[in-house]
Enzyme design. Structure first.
Site, mmCIF file in Angstrom:
data_model
loop_
_atom_site.group_PDB
_atom_site.id
_atom_site.type_symbol
_atom_site.label_atom_id
_atom_site.label_comp_id
_atom_site.label_asym_id
_atom_site.label_seq_id
_atom_site.Cartn_x
_atom_site.Cartn_y
_atom_site.Cartn_z
ATOM 1 N N GLU A 16 0.677 -1.267 -0.068
ATOM 2 C CA GLU A 16 0.091 -0.048 0.055
ATOM 3 C C GLU A 16 0.751 1.187 0.037
ATOM 4 O O GLU A 16 0.317 2.279 -0.169
ATOM 5 C CB GLU A 16 -0.851 -0.040 1.222
ATOM 6 C CG GLU A 16 -2.059 0.891 1.140
ATOM 7 C CD GLU A 16 -2.376 1.631 1.988
ATOM 8 O OE1 GLU A 16 -1.462 1.603 3.285
ATOM 9 O OE2 GLU A 16 -3.180 2.306 2.345
ATOM 10 N N LEU A 287 -10.710 -1.829 12.163
ATOM 11 C CA LEU A 287 -9.968 -2.679 13.525
ATOM 12 C C LEU A 287 -9.108 -3.530 13.098
ATOM 13 O O LEU A 287 -8.341 -4.012 13.585
ATOM 14 C CB LEU A 287 -10.987 -2.903 14.514
ATOM 15 C CG LEU A 287 -10.811 -3.366 15.460
ATOM 16 C CD1 LEU A 287 -9.955 -2.342 16.496
ATOM 17 C CD2 LEU A 287 -11.915 -3.841 16.623
ATOM 18 N N ALA A 288 -9.546 -4.159 11.814
ATOM 19 C CA ALA A 288 -8.706 -5.515 11.698
ATOM 20 C C ALA A 288 -7.301 -5.239 11.421
ATOM 21 O O ALA A 288 -6.294 -5.682 11.747
ATOM 22 C CB ALA A 288 -9.341 -6.133 10.488
ATOM 23 N N ASP A 289 -7.115 -4.106 10.523
ATOM 24 C CA ASP A 289 -5.689 -3.742 10.194
ATOM 25 C C ASP A 289 -4.817 -3.152 11.604
ATOM 26 O O ASP A 289 -3.724 -3.471 11.621
ATOM 27 C CB ASP A 289 -5.390 -2.798 8.935
ATOM 28 C CG ASP A 289 -5.528 -1.308 9.387
ATOM 29 O OD1 ASP A 289 -4.839 -0.828 10.501
ATOM 30 O OD2 ASP A 289 -6.423 -0.575 8.912
ATOM 31 N N GLN A 290 -5.444 -2.873 12.518
ATOM 32 C CA GLN A 290 -4.809 -2.429 13.765
ATOM 33 C C GLN A 290 -4.613 -3.424 14.758
ATOM 34 O O GLN A 290 -3.859 -3.489 15.557
ATOM 35 C CB GLN A 290 -5.649 -1.376 14.437
ATOM 36 C CG GLN A 290 -5.799 0.037 13.523
ATOM 37 C CD GLN A 290 -6.730 1.159 14.141
ATOM 38 O OE1 GLN A 290 -6.673 1.295 15.234
ATOM 39 N NE2 GLN A 290 -7.641 1.503 13.203
ATOM 40 N N HIS A 311 -4.460 -2.192 3.205
ATOM 41 C CA HIS A 311 -3.614 -1.781 4.002
ATOM 42 C C HIS A 311 -3.294 -2.846 5.182
ATOM 43 O O HIS A 311 -2.126 -2.849 5.732
ATOM 44 C CB HIS A 311 -4.520 -0.849 4.752
ATOM 45 C CG HIS A 311 -3.827 0.006 5.816
ATOM 46 N ND1 HIS A 311 -3.484 1.094 5.636
ATOM 47 C CD2 HIS A 311 -3.636 -0.026 7.123
ATOM 48 C CE1 HIS A 311 -2.867 1.852 6.646
ATOM 49 N NE2 HIS A 311 -3.056 0.900 7.524
HETATM 50 P P1 ATP Z 1 -0.106 8.096 5.539
HETATM 51 O O1 ATP Z 1 0.497 7.520 4.347
HETATM 52 O O2 ATP Z 1 -0.714 9.260 5.016
HETATM 53 O O3 ATP Z 1 0.445 7.955 7.021
HETATM 54 P P2 ATP Z 1 -1.470 5.559 6.025
HETATM 55 O O4 ATP Z 1 -1.654 5.057 4.560
HETATM 56 O O5 ATP Z 1 -0.680 4.918 6.780
HETATM 57 O O6 ATP Z 1 -1.404 7.359 5.776
HETATM 58 P P3 ATP Z 1 -4.324 5.115 6.218
HETATM 59 O O7 ATP Z 1 -4.220 4.002 5.350
HETATM 60 O O8 ATP Z 1 -5.194 6.102 5.693
HETATM 61 O O9 ATP Z 1 -3.121 5.753 6.543
HETATM 62 O O10 ATP Z 1 -4.683 4.398 7.845
HETATM 63 C C1 ATP Z 1 -4.246 4.938 8.741
HETATM 64 C C2 ATP Z 1 -4.745 4.150 10.045
HETATM 65 O O11 ATP Z 1 -5.750 4.708 10.707
HETATM 66 C C3 ATP Z 1 -5.003 2.659 9.566
HETATM 67 O O12 ATP Z 1 -4.518 1.686 10.826
HETATM 68 C C4 ATP Z 1 -6.640 2.635 9.640
HETATM 69 O O13 ATP Z 1 -6.912 1.607 10.042
HETATM 70 C C5 ATP Z 1 -6.774 3.715 10.762
HETATM 71 N N1 ATP Z 1 -8.047 4.633 10.459
HETATM 72 C C6 ATP Z 1 -8.483 5.335 9.419
HETATM 73 N N2 ATP Z 1 -9.553 5.861 9.190
HETATM 74 C C7 ATP Z 1 -10.118 5.183 10.591
HETATM 75 C C8 ATP Z 1 -11.416 5.428 11.261
HETATM 76 N N3 ATP Z 1 -12.438 6.241 10.757
HETATM 77 N N4 ATP Z 1 -11.759 4.827 12.368
HETATM 78 C C9 ATP Z 1 -10.734 3.917 12.856
HETATM 79 N N5 ATP Z 1 -9.389 3.774 12.390
HETATM 80 C C10 ATP Z 1 -9.175 4.465 11.362
#
Ligand code: ATP
Length: 356
Positions: A16, A287-290, A311
């Site tokens: 990603e 929540l899954a990716d976290q 992600h």
């Molecule tokens: P960047 O490259 O700009 O740092 P990223 O690609 O790491 O961004 P995202 O893919 O947008 O960032 O996601 C960042 C994290 O935030 C992920 O772990 C995702 O699950 C979490 N996240 C995003 N939106 C929400 C939401 N509405 N509720 C809960 N968690 C969220």
């Protein structure tokens, strides 16, 4: 990605290609005491390299792990991080913009929940940012799952911070455990309570009321479940839909944007909540990716969720660079999958002596 002699090499353009690759690498470098170098940081993003939020995460990780760092500057696309040892303590980190403070926390929390003593962390910056976990999600959805694994983490919001003004603040108290325990999150159980909260900060209350009207109409939630919260700082608006079930709480969010109608903001959050309810799984998409990182640290456990995002799949690959674990993803049907983490033999988490 490949392991060098003493340095794990991470390609930030992998999968990603976003900031998660950096955050997960920092988190696991601290926990496992393994140095790493990352190139092509956030290569797939419009503005690649370190933004203020990522730089704050790097600096916070460096302070907690007494690390030696090269390349920690704004817009940097390459970073070398050599941790020494994680110190449990009282910390205060400020993003210094509206960048997400919850994503900074995502970076340092894994090390502090398995540290040698309790910590307190005060974070300042954005607390309710698009594309990041809102504070309420952190407090009610993510941390309770982590607490099931052994640590005791409590979060308190002092004030919310929205993009672009920032200015939010929250505190975490952390009682760690030496090792996380694996858990199974396979059932949602009965829904016990639903709650919609619309926050308006420095904006008319009417925006929140319009959002909640759509929730009442589309989800048939009663008036008792609908809440408006008004804050003076801002501007900012967020609608959060909380679904508290027997075994898990999930939160789905819509962020107010200039030029986007309140009804459209509500529709986005409602669609996400409906998809979750229809799938019948306990763990939603975000929540899954976290959960992948804490499950990997526990060295086991499984959870049922919707098909994994790109992600999440990327996160699994990064985690495997630092920990000898297997992650098995089995589709139950086109809407449901089970993620199962298991330990490969021969790898132990280490902490202790500096190697630089
Ligand atoms: P960047 O490259 O700009 O740092 P990223 O690609 O790491 O961004 P995202 O893919 O947008 O960032 O996601 C960042 C994290 O935030 C992920 O772990 C995702 O699950 C979490 N996240 C995003 N939106 C929400 C939401 N509405 N509720 C809960 N968690 C969220």
């Amino acid at each position: 990605m490949r392991r060098g002699e003493n340095l794990i090499e991470i390609d930030g353009s992998f999968g990603e290609g976003g900031g998660q690759i950096l955050r997960t690498s920092l988190a696991l470098s601290l926990v496992t005491d393994q140095a790493f170098r990352i190139r092509n940081i956030r290569a797939a993003r419009k503005k690649p390299g370190l933004l203020r939020q990522h730089l704050t995460a790097v600096n916070a990780a460096a302070e907690i792990g007494q690390a030696k760092v090269e390349g920690a500057s704004l817009a940097s696309c390459e970073l070398t991080f050599r941790p020494c040892s994680v110190a449990a303590s009282s910390y205060h980190f400020a993003v210094g913009s509206a960048g997400s403070a919850t994503l900074v926390l995502q970076t340092i929390l894994p090390a502090l929940i398995v540290a040698s003593g309790p910590s307190t962390v005060v974070l300042e910056g954005g607390t309710h940012n698009p594309h990041a976990p809102p504070f309420d999600f952190l407090q009610k959805a993510f941390l309770p799952e982590l607490n099931q694994m052994g640590p005791m983490i409590a979060a308190t919001l002092e004030r919310p911070g929205f993009y672009p003004a920032g200015g939010g603040k929250f505190t975490l108290t952390i009682k760690p455990v030496p090792q996380l325990s694996p858990i199974q999150v396979l059932e949602r159980g009965e829904i016990q309570c639903c709650r919609a909260t619309a926050i308006v900060a420095g904006l008319p209350r009417q925006i929140a009321e319009r959002e909640l009207k759509v929730v009442r109409e589309k989800l048939a939630w009663s008036d008792d479940a609908l809440h408006v919260e008004v804050f003076p700082n801002g501007p900012g608006n967020v609608l959060m839909l909380e679904i508290q079930s027997e075994h898990i709480t999930e939160i789905f969010t819509g962020f107010g944007e200039l030029g986007v109608r309140a009804e459209t903001v509500a529709q986005g959050a409602i669609a996400a909540a409906q998809a979750y309810l229809e799938a019948g799984v306990p763990v939603g998409n975000l929540l899954a990716d976290q959960l992948i990182l804490p499950f990997a640290l526990a060295g086991g456990g499984s959870f049922k969720t919707v098909p994994l995002s790109w992600h999440a799949q990327t996160n699994i690959e990064v985690v495997k660079e630092f920990l000898d674990i297997d992650v098995h993803v089995a589709s139950e049907n086109e809407r449901v999958c089970i993620v199962e983490v298991s330990q490969r033999a021969g790898k132990h988490l280490s902490s202790g002596t500096c190697r630089w």
